[in-house]
Structure formats: structure tokens, C-alpha cells
Motif scaffolding. Structure first.
Motif, PDB file in Angstrom:
ATOM      1  N   GLU A 107       0.826  -1.206   0.000  1.00 35.29           N
ATOM      2  CA  GLU A 107       0.000   0.000   0.000  1.00 35.29           C
ATOM      3  C   GLU A 107       0.859   1.254   0.000  1.00 35.29           C
ATOM      4  OE1 GLU A 107      -3.024   2.040   3.175  1.00 35.29           O
ATOM      5  OE2 GLU A 107      -3.364  -0.080   2.712  1.00 35.29           O
ATOM      6  N   ASN A 108       1.968   1.219   0.738  1.00 37.12           N
ATOM      7  CA  ASN A 108       2.858   2.374   0.826  1.00 37.12           C
ATOM      8  C   ASN A 108       3.608   2.654  -0.469  1.00 37.12           C
ATOM      9  OD1 ASN A 108       2.142   2.796   3.498  1.00 37.12           O
ATOM     10  ND2 ASN A 108       3.804   1.548   4.313  1.00 37.12           N
ATOM     11  N   GLU A 109       3.577   1.708  -1.394  1.00 33.81           N
ATOM     12  CA  GLU A 109       4.263   1.891  -2.675  1.00 33.81           C
ATOM     13  C   GLU A 109       3.486   2.804  -3.625  1.00 33.81           C
ATOM     14  OE1 GLU A 109       7.181   0.891  -3.801  1.00 33.81           O
ATOM     15  OE2 GLU A 109       7.751  -0.225  -2.004  1.00 33.81           O
ATOM     16  N   GLY A 110       2.210   3.073  -3.316  1.00 35.63           N
ATOM     17  CA  GLY A 110       1.387   3.882  -4.216  1.00 35.63           C
ATOM     18  C   GLY A 110       0.656   3.004  -5.202  1.00 35.63           C
ATOM     19  N   ASN A 111       1.002   3.087  -6.471  1.00 31.40           N
ATOM     20  CA  ASN A 111       0.410   2.221  -7.492  1.00 31.40           C
ATOM     21  C   ASN A 111       1.264   0.962  -7.604  1.00 31.40           C
ATOM     22  OD1 ASN A 111      -1.580   4.130  -8.078  1.00 31.40           O
ATOM     23  ND2 ASN A 111      -0.278   5.159  -9.564  1.00 31.40           N
ATOM     24  N   ALA A 112       0.720  -0.165  -7.193  1.00 30.07           N
ATOM     25  CA  ALA A 112       1.526  -1.386  -7.139  1.00 30.07           C
ATOM     26  C   ALA A 112       0.660  -2.629  -7.265  1.00 30.07           C
ATOM     27  CB  ALA A 112       2.314  -1.437  -5.829  1.00 30.07           C
ATOM     28  N   PHE A 113       1.288  -3.677  -7.753  1.00 25.83           N
ATOM     29  CA  PHE A 113       0.676  -5.000  -7.807  1.00 25.83           C
ATOM     30  C   PHE A 113       1.672  -5.969  -7.189  1.00 25.83           C
ATOM     31  CE2 PHE A 113       0.231  -9.124  -9.967  1.00 25.83           C
ATOM     32  CZ  PHE A 113      -1.078  -9.425  -9.609  1.00 25.83           C
ATOM     33  N   ALA A 114       1.208  -6.778  -6.253  1.00 26.99           N
ATOM     34  CA  ALA A 114       2.130  -7.661  -5.540  1.00 26.99           C
ATOM     35  C   ALA A 114       1.583  -9.078  -5.471  1.00 26.99           C
ATOM     36  CB  ALA A 114       2.380  -7.137  -4.123  1.00 26.99           C
ATOM     37  N   PHE A 218     -11.563  11.397   5.323  1.00 24.23           N
ATOM     38  CA  PHE A 218     -10.732  10.300   4.808  1.00 24.23           C
ATOM     39  C   PHE A 218     -10.782  10.219   3.279  1.00 24.23           C
ATOM     40  CE2 PHE A 218     -11.275   8.708   9.215  1.00 24.23           C
ATOM     41  CZ  PHE A 218      -9.929   8.604   9.531  1.00 24.23           C
ATOM     42  N   THR A 219     -11.871  10.692   2.676  1.00 24.00           N
ATOM     43  CA  THR A 219     -11.926  10.757   1.218  1.00 24.00           C
ATOM     44  C   THR A 219     -10.923  11.776   0.690  1.00 24.00           C
ATOM     45  OG1 THR A 219     -14.276  10.154   1.203  1.00 24.00           O
ATOM     46  CG2 THR A 219     -13.410  11.214  -0.769  1.00 24.00           C
ATOM     47  N   ILE A 220     -10.848  12.926   1.353  1.00 26.36           N
ATOM     48  CA  ILE A 220      -9.884  13.954   0.955  1.00 26.36           C
ATOM     49  C   ILE A 220      -8.456  13.443   1.141  1.00 26.36           C
ATOM     50  CG2 ILE A 220      -8.960  16.239   1.527  1.00 26.36           C
ATOM     51  CD1 ILE A 220     -11.862  17.033   2.265  1.00 26.36           C
ATOM     52  N   THR A 226      -2.609  10.663   1.066  1.00 28.08           N
ATOM     53  CA  THR A 226      -2.025  10.829   2.396  1.00 28.08           C
ATOM     54  C   THR A 226      -2.566   9.749   3.322  1.00 28.08           C
ATOM     55  OG1 THR A 226      -1.855  13.221   2.090  1.00 28.08           O
ATOM     56  CG2 THR A 226      -1.730  12.394   4.341  1.00 28.08           C
ATOM     57  N   SER A 227      -1.670   8.956   3.851  1.00 27.13           N
ATOM     58  CA  SER A 227      -2.071   7.897   4.772  1.00 27.13           C
ATOM     59  C   SER A 227      -2.258   8.471   6.172  1.00 27.13           C
ATOM     60  CB  SER A 227      -0.997   6.796   4.793  1.00 27.13           C
ATOM     61  OG  SER A 227      -1.362   5.767   5.689  1.00 27.13           O
ATOM     62  N   VAL A 228      -3.342   8.089   6.829  1.00 27.82           N
ATOM     63  CA  VAL A 228      -3.651   8.572   8.180  1.00 27.82           C
ATOM     64  C   VAL A 228      -3.404   7.441   9.172  1.00 27.82           C
ATOM     65  CG1 VAL A 228      -5.401   9.556   9.698  1.00 27.82           C
ATOM     66  CG2 VAL A 228      -5.401  10.133   7.254  1.00 27.82           C
TER      67      VAL A 228
END
Length: 259
Positions: A107-114, A218-220, A226-228
Motif C-alpha cells: 500500500e505504501n508503494e502507491g500504485n503497485a501490484f504484488a 478520509f476521502t480527501i 495521504t495515509s492517516v
């Protein structure tokens, strides 16, 4: 009051949320669907973008940079002893048969497939969708199968994106209704503490509108990638506080005067 005015009022006015307890249940259900749609818009947009721009990058990475692998009996095996990560055009592909990398890391990678040890993860815009291999009974999958699958997706993206969006919306809507129902149960405790006379049906309506502020927040955050931290706890804390304030706006029952 139309549903969009209610949306605005619910951001800042517990008093108006309290008044919404008298409206029809159908309008409240429609409002929950609207909030859900708003909440998933960033995910759908990022998913569409990642799928559209990432297909070519994914095919290049998988064919040239990833070792041979296979998925059998719910487990990933590969010709590597360490995780393999490759990035191209802001799209990351991860292959990890070791169990070292978590879905949060993806998830922290942004756009990713794992492809992880027990599951595959598709991440877009700071949010991830996780699919355990065990969901697909009898799954046998190899590197060549994945390349063929990517080619199929590329040719049918105009159908796949709307279907995926609908699936995400339906799952998210179900989750929203469960959350509102649980919050209404918490509302029964709050109304007893505050000495207010309310039914569960009224609290359910108020709970739905109490979800507005954290949902928009959280939508914004998702829209700006931005991860909360502790988002689950923050969400529940805020909705409970908003519901508490709304219940507190309701006048206490008048005490009967006894002679």
C-alpha cells in the motif's frame, strides 16, 4: 431539505443531525449510498488510472525482470530466495514468496501490484485491495498465465473497470450499512447516559448522518494520497463524538409533576 444540503449540514451541525431522525428511512438509506459513493471515488479513479497506465509497464516487468513462479494450493513459489521489486513509470510490481512483505508495505508503494506468499494485492492511491489465493479453489497459476491474463485485461479494460468499480461499490456499501447499524447500537448506550428518549430507528438515521465528517475527511486524505495513522480508531472516535453531540441536542423528556 434535499440530500446535498443535508450533506453540508451534517459536516458541522449536530442539531440538524438530530432533526433528521424524523425523516423517512428511504431517504436515509439513499444518503448512506451517497456517502459510500463519495468515499470510494478516489479508489476508483486511482484504480482506473493504475489499470490503464500500468498494463504495459506490468507486462514488461513481468516478462523481463521477474523470475519464474507458480501459485498452487494457495501458496506462491518462485525461483528466488528474496523478494523481488521492480518499478517502471511509477508502477511497482512485487514478487515475494518468502512472506517478508506485508500488504501494508505494498500500500505504501502507491500504485503497485504484488504477488505475496498467500495473497495478491492491488494498491492504488494509498489504498489496497487484498485477495487471498485461498479464495480461488484449485488455482494453478504461472508466470506465462499471468502474462496471458494481462493481455486479456488490456483488451477488455472498458468492461473490467466498470465491473470492478461496481464490485467495490457494493462491498463498500454493505460495510457502510454494517457500520451505521453498529453505531446506532452504541447510540442506545449514549442516549441512556444522556437521558434522552430515542428509538433504535431514530438512532440509525442519526448514525448515518454522523458518518459524514469522517467520511469526507478520509476521502480527501485518499484523494491527496495521504495515509492517516490509526484511521480505523480515528473514524470511530469521531463518529461516536458527533453522534453524542447530536443526541445531546435533543431536549430531555419533561418530568411529570406529582402532587
Amino acid at each position: 431539505m434535499n440530500i446535498f444540503k443535508q450533506l453540508v449540514k451534517s459536516i458541522y451541525s449536530p442539531k440538524d443531525i438530530a432533526l433528521f431522525r424524523f425523516q423517512g428511512i428511504g431517504k436515509t438509506i439513499l444518503y448512506v449510498f451517497l456517502l459510500t459513493l463519495i468515499s470510494i471515488l478516489p479508489s476508483i479513479i486511482y484504480l482506473s488510472t493504475a489499470l490503464t497506465t500500468g498494463i504495459d509497464s506490468a507486462r514488461t516487468i513481468i516478462s523481463k525482470e521477474l523470475p519464474d513462479f507458480s501459485i498452487k494450493k494457495g501458496q506462491l513459489t518462485a525461483d528466488t530466495l528474496v523478494p523481488v521489486t521492480s518499478n517502471q513509470d511509477n508502477f511497482t510490481i512485487i514478487l515475494d514468496p518468502t512472506g517478508t512483505i506485508s500488504d501494508t508495505d505494498v500500500e505504501n508503494e502507491g500504485n503497485a501490484f504484488a504477488l505475496l506468499k498467500d495473497e495478491f494485492v492491488l494498491a492504488a492511491g494509498g489504498q489496497s485491495n487484498i485477495y487471498p489465493y485461498a479464495m480461488l479453489q484449485g488455482l494453478n497459476f504461472s508466470k506465462e498465465d499471468l502474462l496471458n491474463f494481462i493481455d486479456t485485461i488490456a483488451g477488455n479494460r472498458g468492461i473490467i473497470i466498470p465491473l470492478l468499480s461496481l464490485f467495490i461499490y457494493l462491498v463498500s456499501s454493505a460495510s457502510s450499512f454494517v457500520e451505521v447499524s453498529v453505531l446506532a447500537i452504541i447510540g442506545l448506550v449514549l442516549k441512556n447516559l444522556l437521558g434522552r428518549k430515542l428509538t433504535y430507528r431514530q438512532l440509525w438515521r442519526m448514525a448515518a448522518y454522523s458518518e459524514t465528517l469522517p467520511t469526507l475527511f478520509f476521502t480527501i486524505m485518499a484523494a491527496i494520497k495521504t495515509s492517516v495513522p490509526n484511521s480505523f480508531m480515528i473514524n470511530w472516535l469521531v463518529v461516536i463524538i458527533v453522534l453524542y453531540l447530536a443526541i445531546n441536542e435533543i431536549p430531555k423528556p419533561k418530568k411529570k409533576i406529582t402532587e
